[in-house]
Structure formats: structure tokens, C-alpha cells
Motif scaffolding. Structure first.
Motif, PDB file in Angstrom:
ATOM      1  N   MET A   1       1.651   7.459   5.402  1.00 20.75           N
ATOM      2  CA  MET A   1       2.076   6.385   6.297  1.00 20.75           C
ATOM      3  C   MET A   1       1.629   6.694   7.728  1.00 20.75           C
ATOM      4  SD  MET A   1       3.692   3.478   6.023  1.00 20.75           S
ATOM      5  CE  MET A   1       5.250   2.951   5.352  1.00 20.75           C
ATOM      6  N   ARG A   2       1.790   7.939   8.125  1.00 18.21           N
ATOM      7  CA  ARG A   2       1.377   8.315   9.489  1.00 18.21           C
ATOM      8  C   ARG A   2      -0.119   8.083   9.674  1.00 18.21           C
ATOM      9  NH1 ARG A   2       4.880  12.859   8.854  1.00 18.21           N
ATOM     10  NH2 ARG A   2       3.111  14.192   8.378  1.00 18.21           N
ATOM     11  N   LYS A   3      -0.879   8.471   8.658  1.00 13.40           N
ATOM     12  CA  LYS A   3      -2.340   8.328   8.710  1.00 13.40           C
ATOM     13  C   LYS A   3      -2.726   6.850   8.810  1.00 13.40           C
ATOM     14  CE  LYS A   3      -5.915  11.107   6.561  1.00 13.40           C
ATOM     15  NZ  LYS A   3      -6.247  11.889   5.385  1.00 13.40           N
ATOM     16  N   ALA A   4      -2.040   6.030   8.026  1.00 10.49           N
ATOM     17  CA  ALA A   4      -2.381   4.599   8.001  1.00 10.49           C
ATOM     18  C   ALA A   4      -2.019   3.919   9.325  1.00 10.49           C
ATOM     19  CB  ALA A   4      -1.674   3.921   6.840  1.00 10.49           C
ATOM     20  N   LEU A   5      -0.948   4.379   9.963  1.00 14.56           N
ATOM     21  CA  LEU A   5      -0.462   3.686  11.162  1.00 14.56           C
ATOM     22  C   LEU A   5      -1.064   4.228  12.462  1.00 14.56           C
ATOM     23  CD1 LEU A   5       3.352   3.311  10.349  1.00 14.56           C
ATOM     24  CD2 LEU A   5       1.544   1.634  10.055  1.00 14.56           C
ATOM     25  N   GLN A   6      -1.581   5.435  12.419  1.00 15.57           N
ATOM     26  CA  GLN A   6      -2.021   6.092  13.659  1.00 15.57           C
ATOM     27  C   GLN A   6      -3.013   5.234  14.450  1.00 15.57           C
ATOM     28  OE1 GLN A   6      -3.669  10.014  13.216  1.00 15.57           O
ATOM     29  NE2 GLN A   6      -3.655  10.386  15.415  1.00 15.57           N
ATOM     30  N   SER A   7      -4.041   4.766  13.782  1.00 16.86           N
ATOM     31  CA  SER A   7      -5.059   4.009  14.507  1.00 16.86           C
ATOM     32  C   SER A   7      -4.562   2.613  14.934  1.00 16.86           C
ATOM     33  CB  SER A   7      -6.318   3.918  13.646  1.00 16.86           C
ATOM     34  OG  SER A   7      -7.207   3.029  14.215  1.00 16.86           O
TER      35      SER A   7
ATOM     36  N   LEU B   1       0.823  -1.208   0.000  1.00 23.71           N
ATOM     37  CA  LEU B   1       0.000   0.000   0.000  1.00 23.71           C
ATOM     38  C   LEU B   1       0.857   1.258   0.000  1.00 23.71           C
ATOM     39  CD1 LEU B   1      -2.503  -1.151   2.775  1.00 23.71           C
ATOM     40  CD2 LEU B   1      -2.916  -1.148   0.319  1.00 23.71           C
ATOM     41  N   LEU B   2       1.846   1.262   0.895  1.00 20.86           N
ATOM     42  CA  LEU B   2       2.657   2.464   1.072  1.00 20.86           C
ATOM     43  C   LEU B   2       4.089   2.074   1.359  1.00 20.86           C
ATOM     44  CD1 LEU B   2       0.348   4.222   3.678  1.00 20.86           C
ATOM     45  CD2 LEU B   2       0.601   4.923   1.311  1.00 20.86           C
ATOM     46  N   GLU B   3       4.966   2.986   1.131  1.00 18.02           N
ATOM     47  CA  GLU B   3       6.332   2.751   1.602  1.00 18.02           C
ATOM     48  C   GLU B   3       7.072   4.062   1.758  1.00 18.02           C
ATOM     49  OE1 GLU B   3       8.806   1.760  -2.431  1.00 18.02           O
ATOM     50  OE2 GLU B   3       8.149   0.113  -1.181  1.00 18.02           O
ATOM     51  N   GLU B   4       8.103   4.025   2.578  1.00 15.14           N
ATOM     52  CA  GLU B   4       8.942   5.221   2.702  1.00 15.14           C
ATOM     53  C   GLU B   4      10.357   4.836   3.105  1.00 15.14           C
ATOM     54  OE1 GLU B   4       6.984   7.615   5.864  1.00 15.14           O
ATOM     55  OE2 GLU B   4       8.872   7.411   6.950  1.00 15.14           O
ATOM     56  N   GLN B   5      11.279   5.652   2.665  1.00 13.81           N
ATOM     57  CA  GLN B   5      12.689   5.442   2.998  1.00 13.81           C
ATOM     58  C   GLN B   5      12.907   5.832   4.451  1.00 13.81           C
ATOM     59  OE1 GLN B   5      15.017   4.137   1.254  1.00 13.81           O
ATOM     60  NE2 GLN B   5      14.279   4.187  -0.861  1.00 13.81           N
ATOM     61  N   ALA B   6      13.739   5.089   5.158  1.00 12.91           N
ATOM     62  CA  ALA B   6      14.019   5.441   6.551  1.00 12.91           C
ATOM     63  C   ALA B   6      15.405   4.928   6.902  1.00 12.91           C
ATOM     64  CB  ALA B   6      12.977   4.819   7.466  1.00 12.91           C
ATOM     65  N   GLN B   7      16.323   5.837   7.085  1.00  8.75           N
ATOM     66  CA  GLN B   7      17.686   5.438   7.435  1.00  8.75           C
ATOM     67  C   GLN B   7      17.733   4.869   8.858  1.00  8.75           C
ATOM     68  OE1 GLN B   7      20.131   5.354   5.233  1.00  8.75           O
ATOM     69  NE2 GLN B   7      18.695   6.180   3.728  1.00  8.75           N
ATOM     70  N   SER B   8      16.909   5.465   9.724  1.00  8.98           N
ATOM     71  CA  SER B   8      16.929   5.007  11.118  1.00  8.98           C
ATOM     72  C   SER B   8      15.622   4.288  11.455  1.00  8.98           C
ATOM     73  CB  SER B   8      17.108   6.202  12.050  1.00  8.98           C
ATOM     74  OG  SER B   8      16.040   7.098  11.853  1.00  8.98           O
ATOM     75  N   ARG B   9      15.618   3.634  12.620  1.00  8.35           N
ATOM     76  CA  ARG B   9      14.448   2.858  13.044  1.00  8.35           C
ATOM     77  C   ARG B   9      13.300   3.779  13.444  1.00  8.35           C
ATOM     78  NH1 ARG B   9      14.121  -0.823  18.270  1.00  8.35           N
ATOM     79  NH2 ARG B   9      11.947  -0.235  18.289  1.00  8.35           N
TER      80      ARG B   9
END
Lengths: 250, 546
Positions: B124-130, B104-112
Motif C-alpha cells: 500500500m505504501r508503495k502504491a500510494l507514495q507517488s 488492488l490492495l487493502e489493509e485494516q486501519a483502526q485509525s485515520r
């Protein structure tokens, strides 16, 4: 959905090579592409290693759409589907003639595929018939390979005159120079003059190339086996030039 | 499809969505979705059988190591999502069959990333918030995914079918856990795809029923399980009171203990929060149903639980302040914020010390030992003293306690008005909480419709009471901070502003409480309580234990 045709009254100018490579370049750019071979010679199917189409029932527009749909075959290149030709296509004119609004039928039939494809590409037989008129009225853009020779120049003038006589939109005619030999003086002269008298000429030039000839041996689009030869680069550039003019810019 | 793991799609930095019309540089990104079921491939022989009929050519083998992330409550899993990380990229996918087909979504993240608000893209924030709430992400499994695509050609050299061979391996030892094969038929060549399917199944392939992520979770010893602070204990109205209460206490003690490792790792603030709720609920339960344990035992258990909870009071207070940091700073004009921010920095420093103290090896082993003592005491069949209600059926005891609590709430509410002291509203809040606990512990005994109606109204009232209490407690805390630290004028100014806003908020809550009380004490609600919970006069043996 955009409908683009590869067309010329004259034969042997590189129509099918254009259709095949343009189709490949379109799928490569991420567009869902359908290549419909209207030429009974069936060269497209040969290049994609397919058999000819099953015989179509062509009694009316709906039956024709169903028949075309049942003949869709996925090429080796995901995103590019082919409707191969069939010898029975030589009767297309008679079939279209028997339908009402016989000059606009093809557009209606192709509209049926709107949800499935971004681009439909037509590889047309070299003549001016009722089928050709249907192609003219169905297409958003007609791409015409022109070898820089006197005969090619003459057929282009014939086509332009036909469009004027039939009050067809001349701006959809997009000729370009094909099979160009830079060392040929006549080619150079015609290439300098013809675009001046014929508006809408595409800037990209496809050179004469043995690599293109080898498509018959490799049985696949040039772009599928040679990405960096001059002709391959020219086909990609041509595709980009056509897209930049036929699709709205983001 | 699994291929998406390896695709180098370009991403929209704001939405995190894969951009449409991005020039796909891999052929399989554009393949149609297959209608064929995924097959389990027992061995290589099964696959080799295809060579007799078709010419096979392979694409490069692709290998990728994925780590999967979820919360203690399996918020993502039970919402139907998988979150995985591969090569510094987080991807959110629908669970489907565990082959990560629907990214559905993805994003780059160098750190955890730990909390939903730490993700960079809005989508991503919206999808994970709930699904995440206040919970932090922890790695729940890791595995290696291998994939290779094969083309099957006919005698003309035309591709007539594609196969995607996938395998899942243990990340550490490389042992293969599952091998599967997905057929991708080509339009116009359906007959050939059926022939390929027949050939594979004829050589031992069968529908793949195992899911790769489930296997990896199982390997890691992590089985998704529902987590609730209202667990079912299999009670009915005739269960002897002591047995019923011992059963509930046992479950709540297990829940409390299950939060200790998370507290130790300090993964999120919910571990401590839930741990404290468990302690408070057990303590409350033991005193709400009287006569079940001898008074002496009861006192000892309550003291232990009280002590355990008290040791974490300051840490929880600090958690609450820090969780409300952004909200509270937002209540003040921006010029006040930098100074007040320093107060929160002080809280953060203090929290570091507190968490170390609370979760030190010594503290936690003491907590475990004390929880064991409570467990043993509650399950001890030998009563040390008089417990007259121990063997009585729990149903009438509970109903009587709930009805009594309701009458008490109605009585207090009669005196609530604009001039009511905060302490009286606090008392009302505690009574409501006791009633809520009773209804939640014994929800299996209460008629579902009546229980749902009453709980809905009670929750509404408790929300208002909670807001009132929070505003009150926060004012006192801020004033206590000012009193103890004697901060500079800038902070004091911010503190004053915040206290004033909280006071206004408290006054607003007071008015809303009156409205909710009006509903909760209405004639219709009173009638519902009477019908549901009031015992007939003939019911004996209840009044003694009030």
C-alpha cells in the motif's frame, strides 16, 4: 492442473455421488473445477439440473477437445463447471481406438483445459475398456469407492492386478470405504483386513446415508443442502485428504 | 466488482494483497467477470418484468457506507485510483467505471491515515507514495452502496443467469442517486443471458453512463481538477504587456488563495509551500518585466507580497527541518540520534506555535484582504503614474528579459570556482530562478522544442544549486539553533556531526554545479538561446526598460 477420477469396475458403489460432492467441495475450497461426466447414464447432469451434452464430433483429439469445450456449462456454484454426458459417449472406445496413441489420448485432450481449471474431475463408467485405460493414464489420482463387501473386494483386486499387468503406476489408486454400515459385522471385518493388503487406502470413510440418497430428489450435491450431516462432513474430509496428498504443500 | 466490498477476504499483513486460494466463503467472489455492459434501471417495474419468464430468488441485501479519500491535487484520481474506507479497512481500487470493480490492495486501519508512509503494508505504501507525494489525504466524498444478487432459474430450477442490482445513496439523507444492474451470464447459458438483456432493455433499462463516485463527488461539491503552479493564461506574443501580466497575476493570486483553507486545516506542508511560491512568483514577475506598472504601485505591491511571505518564513523553515528529520538522523551514527532527536522535538513544538499564529483567523483574513489589494492594484486600468511598457506587446519584452538573464548567468558562471564565496553561488541561483519563472510564466510564447531543451538543462543546474543552497542554509540554521538555545553537550555533539556532514555535502554540490554550468554555458546552448530569444537589432522600445 490436477486430474482426479472417480472410478470403479463395479457399479452402484457411489462413484457419481463421490464425483458430484468432491467437485462441490473443490470449488468451495476456491479451486476452479471442471467435472467431466464420461458415463453415458448422465447422472451428473441430472444432479446439476442440466440437459445432456450436445453430440460431439470425435474424429480426432482436436475435434474432441473443441467438442468438450463447447459443452462446458457453468453450474449453480461459481467456480464449478460441468461437461454433461451424452449417450454418444458409449462409442468413446471405438473413437479412441481409431486414434494413434489411443491409450494416452484423453490426457492430451484434457491438457487443453490446463489454463482454465485447477482440477479436472472425471466421473467414469463402471467397466474396464479402452476409455478406462485412457482414464488410468490421464489421472494423477484415481479415487475408488469400495463398499466393504466381498464383491467389491474382488473388483478392487482385479483392478490392482490389471495395473500390475499393464505396468501402470499402482500408487495412483486411492480406494476408500463407501456406503459403510457400522452395525454390519461383515463391513467391519473387511474394513479391518482390506487396507492391510491394499496400500493407498484413504483413511476417510463415507457412511451409508439417506441424506446421500436424497440428492436425487433435491437435484444438487449433498454438500449444497446439508453441511453438517455425517456424510457431508465425510465428503469434505475426503476432499481435504485427497488434496493434501495430490497438491504440493505450501 | 462491488461484491468485493463485502467480502471477508484474508489479507497478507506485509503485502496487503488478497491472498490467493483463501477459502472464499461467498459464492459471488468466484463469479466470472461479466462482459455485459452495466445497465441503468429506471424503476422496479423494469426488474419485475423478468418474473414472467424466470423464477427469481434473491441473496441477502448488503449495505455498506464508504468514504473516499484523495489529496488536494487529486493525486489518486488522476493516477486512475480510488481509495476508500469502509469498516476500518482502506481499499485501493482502479477507477475503471467507478463501481470499484478492480480492488488492488487493502489493509485494516483502526485509525485515520493521512500520509502514504502511515499505511502499514508495504504494498500500500508503495502504491500510494507517488500519487500522494508530500500531500495528505482528505475525505472527498461519502456514500452508501447497496447490492443484492438475484438468480434467475429455468423450469428445471437451474440458474441460467445472475443479476447484481446495485444502488448508490447519499450517506446522510439516504436519497438514491443511481440504480444499476449488472448481468452475469453463465457459461453455456449465453442465449438465456441475451434473453434477460432483451427483456430488461425492452422495459426501459439502458447502458449506465453515470459513475457512482463521480455522482458522490458532485454531491459533496468536490470536482476533480488539475492543479498546477504553471497554469495556462491564453497568452500570445502580441498580448499587451500589462494585460498579460495582470492575467498571470490574477491566476497566481487565485492559486495562492486556494491554498489558504488547506493551510488552516494544516492538512500537509505543501499548502504553505505552494502559497509561498505563488507570492514569490508574482513578486518576481512584476520586477522582471519592467515598465508595465508605475514604480510607485509596483513598490507597494511588492512590499505587500514580501510582508505576506515573510510572515510564513519561520513556519516554512520548520517544515523543511521536520520533513528532513529522518534523513538527517540517518546521516549520524545511531548513538547520536536520540540526542539530536530532541532538537527536532523542539522544532515540532515551535512549529505548533507558528502554525497557530500563521493560520489564526486574524492572520488569514488579513492575508485575504492584502491579496485582494494586490489583485485590485494589478487590474486597475487607471495608472497612477508613468508605465511606458504597459501597452507594448509582451513577446519581445519577455524574450529580451530571458536573453538578458542568460547573459548574466554566463557572466557569473565565469567566476565560479573552488574559492567562490557562497554568496556568489547564491546570486547565481537567484538568477537561474528568475529565468525559470520567466520561462514558465510565458511558456505559451516560447517555441516548444527550444523551450523544452533549455528548461531541461536549467532544471538540472537548479537541482545542483538547490542542493548547495539547502546544505548551506541548513548549516546556518543548525548553528543558529546552537547559538540561541545553547543545548547540552550531547545535542551539541550531534549538531556538530550533522553540520560536518552537510558541509561535505555542500562541497560535493559545488563540484557538480561546475559541471552543470559547463553544459549550460556551452557554445551549443548559447547558440540555442541566441536563436530563440535574441531579438533583431531593429526591435525597438526594449532597451529603454532594462
Amino acid at each position: 492442473m490436477t486430474i482426479i477420477s472417480s472410478y470403479s469396475i463395479k457399479g452402484g458403489v457411489g462413484k457419481t455421488a463421490l464425483a458430484v460432492n468432491l467437485a462441490y467441495a473443490l470449488q468451495e475450497s476456491g479451486r476452479r473445477t471442471l467435472l467431466l461426466d464420461l458415463d453415458p447414464q448422465g447422472a451428473v447432469a441430472f444432479y446439476f439440473r442440466m440437459g445432456s451434452a450436445k453430440k460431439l464430433r470425435m474424429r480426432d483429439a482436436d475435434a474432441l477437445a473443441d467438442g468438450l469445450r463447447s459443452n462446458i456449462r457453468e453450474s449453480d456454484f461459481p467456480g464449478l463447471d460441468i461437461i454433461p454426458s451424452n449417450l454418444a459417449y458409449r462409442h468413446f472406445d471405438i473413437v479412441l481406438d481409431s486414434m494413434t496413441k489411443s491409450r494416452k489420448r484423453l490426457r492430451k485432450v484434457l491438457e487443453e483445459f490446463k489454463s482454465e481449471y485447477d482440477v479436472i474431475l472425471l466421473d467414469c463408467p463402471p467397466n474396464i475398456t479402452l476409455l478406462s485405460e485412457n482414464v488410468f493414464r490421464a489421472s494423477d489420482s484415481i479415487v475408488i469407492p469400495v463398499i466393504p463387501t466381498v464383491l467389491s473386494q474382488r473388483t478392487l483386486e482385479q483392478l490392482t492386478a490389471f495395473f500390475q499387468a499393464e505396468e501402470l503406476p499402482g500408487e495412483i489408486l486411492r480406494p476408500f470405504f463407501s456406503m459403510v454400515q457400522k452395525r454390519n459385522k461383515l463391513h467391519r471385518e473387511i474394513m479391518a483386513e482390506l487396507p492391510l493388503s491394499c496400500p493407498g487406502f484413504l483413511k476417510t470413510v463415507i457412511p451409508f446415508s439417506a441424506d446421500v440418497e436424497k440428492m436425487g430428489l433435491r437435484r444438487m450435491p449433498l454438500l449444497a443442502y446439508s453441511t453438517c450431516c455425517e456424510a457431508a462432513q465425510a465428503y469434505r474430509a475426503l476432499c481435504n485428504e485427497i488434496l493434501s496428498e495430490t497438491e504440493p504443500q505450501p | 466488482m462491488l461484491t468485493e466490498l463485502f467480502a471477508d477476504a484474508s489479507l497478507d499483513s506485509v503485502t496487503g494483497m488478497v491472498k490467493p486460494y483463501n477459502k472464499p466463503d461467498r459464492m459471488d467472489d468466484r463469479m466470472r467477470k461479466s462482459d455485459f455492459a452495466r445497465l441503468h434501471v429506471p424503476d422496479e417495474h423494469c426488474f419485475e418484468s423478468l418474473h414472467h419468464q424466470w423464477s427469481l430468488s434473491s441473496h441477502p441485501l448488503q449495505t455498506s457506507t464508504l468514504s473516499f479519500w484523495d489529496t488536494f491535487e487529486w493525486g489518486l484520481w488522476f493516477s486512475g485510483y480510488l481509495l476508500y474506507r469502509c469498516n476500518n479497512r482502506y481499499s485501493l481500487s482502479e477507477y475503471h467505471d467507478g463501481w470499484l470493480e478492480n480492488r488492488l490492495l487493502e489493509e485494516q486501519a483502526q485509525s485515520r491515515r493521512r500520509f502514504w508512509h502511515e499505511f502499514e503494508t508495504e504494498a500500500m505504501r508503495k502504491a500510494l507514495q507517488s500519487p500522494l507525494g508530500l500531500r495528505g489525504l482528505a475525505m472527498v466524498a461519502e456514500g452508501m452502496f447497496r447490492r443484492q444478487q438475484w438468480d434467475l432459474r429455468n423450469t428445471s430450477g437451474k440458474v441460467v443467469c445472475r443479476l447484481e442490482l446495485s444502488s448508490v445513496l447519499e450517506a446522510k439523507h439516504g436519497r438514491t442517486l443511481l440504480q444499476s444492474c449488472q448481468l452475469h451470464p453463465l457459461r453455456g447459458y449465453e442465449k438465456e443471458a441475451q434473453e434477460v438483456l432483451a427483456c430488461l432493455t425492452g422495459h426501459g433499462a439502458s447502458p449506465c453512463v453515470q459513475h457512482p463516485v463521480e455522482l458522490l463527488l458532485s454531491q459533496a461539491g468536490n470536482q476533480p481538477r488539475r492543479y498546477s503552479l504553471r497554469p495556462a493564461c491564453g497568452l500570445n506574443a502580441s498580448t499587451p504587456a500589462r494585460e498579460a501580466i495582470a492575467r498571470i497575476v490574477g491566476v497566481m493570486l487565485e492559486l495562492a488563495a486556494s491554498n489558504l483553507p488547506g493551510m488552516q486545516q494544516d492538512l500537509d506542508t505543501e499548502f504553505l509551500h505552494d502559497y509561498r511560491i505563488c507570492l514569490r512568483k508574482i513578486r518576481s514577475l512584476l520586477s522582471l518585466i519592467k515598465g508595465v506598472y508605475p514604480a510607485e504601485d509596483l513598490q507597494r505591491i511588492r512590499t505587500i507580497l514580501g510582508d505576506l511571505a515573510r510572515q510564513t518564513n519561520r513556519l516554512r523553515d520548520l517544515d523543511v527541518y521536520l520533513l528532513a528529520r529522518e534523513e538527517h538522523l540517518g546521516l549520524l551514527p545511531s548513538s547520536f540520534r536520540p540526542a539530536l532527536s530532541r532538537m527536532f522535538d523542539d522544532f515540532a513544538v515551535e512549529r505548533e506555535k507558528e502554525i497557530h499564529r500563521v493560520v489564526s483567523k486574524k492572520s488569514l483574513s488579513a492575508a485575504r484582504r492584502l491579496l485582494d489589494i494586490v489583485s485590485i492594484s494589478c487590474n486597475n486600468n487607471e495608472l497612477s503614474g508613468y508605465a511606458p511598457a504597459a501597452e507594448l506587446p509582451v513577446g519581445p519584452l519577455v524574450f529580451s528579459a530571458i536573453y538578458r538573464r542568460y547573459r548574466k548567468i554566463v557572466k557569473i558562471s565565469g567566476s565560479i570556482g573552488a574559492a567562490t564565496p557562497d554568496a556568489e553561488i547564491h546570486r547565481l541561483r537567484i538568477e537561474c530562478k528568475k529565468m525559470r519563472y520567466l520561462m514558465e510564466f510565458f511558456y505559451e510564447l516560447i517555441p516548444a522544442d527550444a523551450g523544452a531543451t533549455v528548461l531541461k538543462q536549467l532544471r538540472r543546474l537548479q537541482t545542483k544549486l538547490g542542493e548547495f543552497n539547502d546544505a548551506s542554509v541548513q548549516q546556518h540554521s543548525l548553528l543558529a539553533y546552537w547559538d540561541q538555545r545553547k543545548p547540552d553537550a550531547e545535542i551539541a555533539l550531534g549538531l556538530g556531526g550533522l553540520v560536518s556532514v552537510l558541509y561535505q555535502r555542500q562541497q560535493q554540490s559545488r563540484r557538480l554545479i561546475e559541471q552543470s554550468l559547463h553544459e549550460f554555458c556551452s557554445a551549443s546552448t548559447a547558440a540555442l538561446f541566441r536563436q530563440t530569444f535574441k531579438l533583431p537589432a531593429s526591435a525597438s522600445g526594449i532597451t529603454v526598460y532594462r
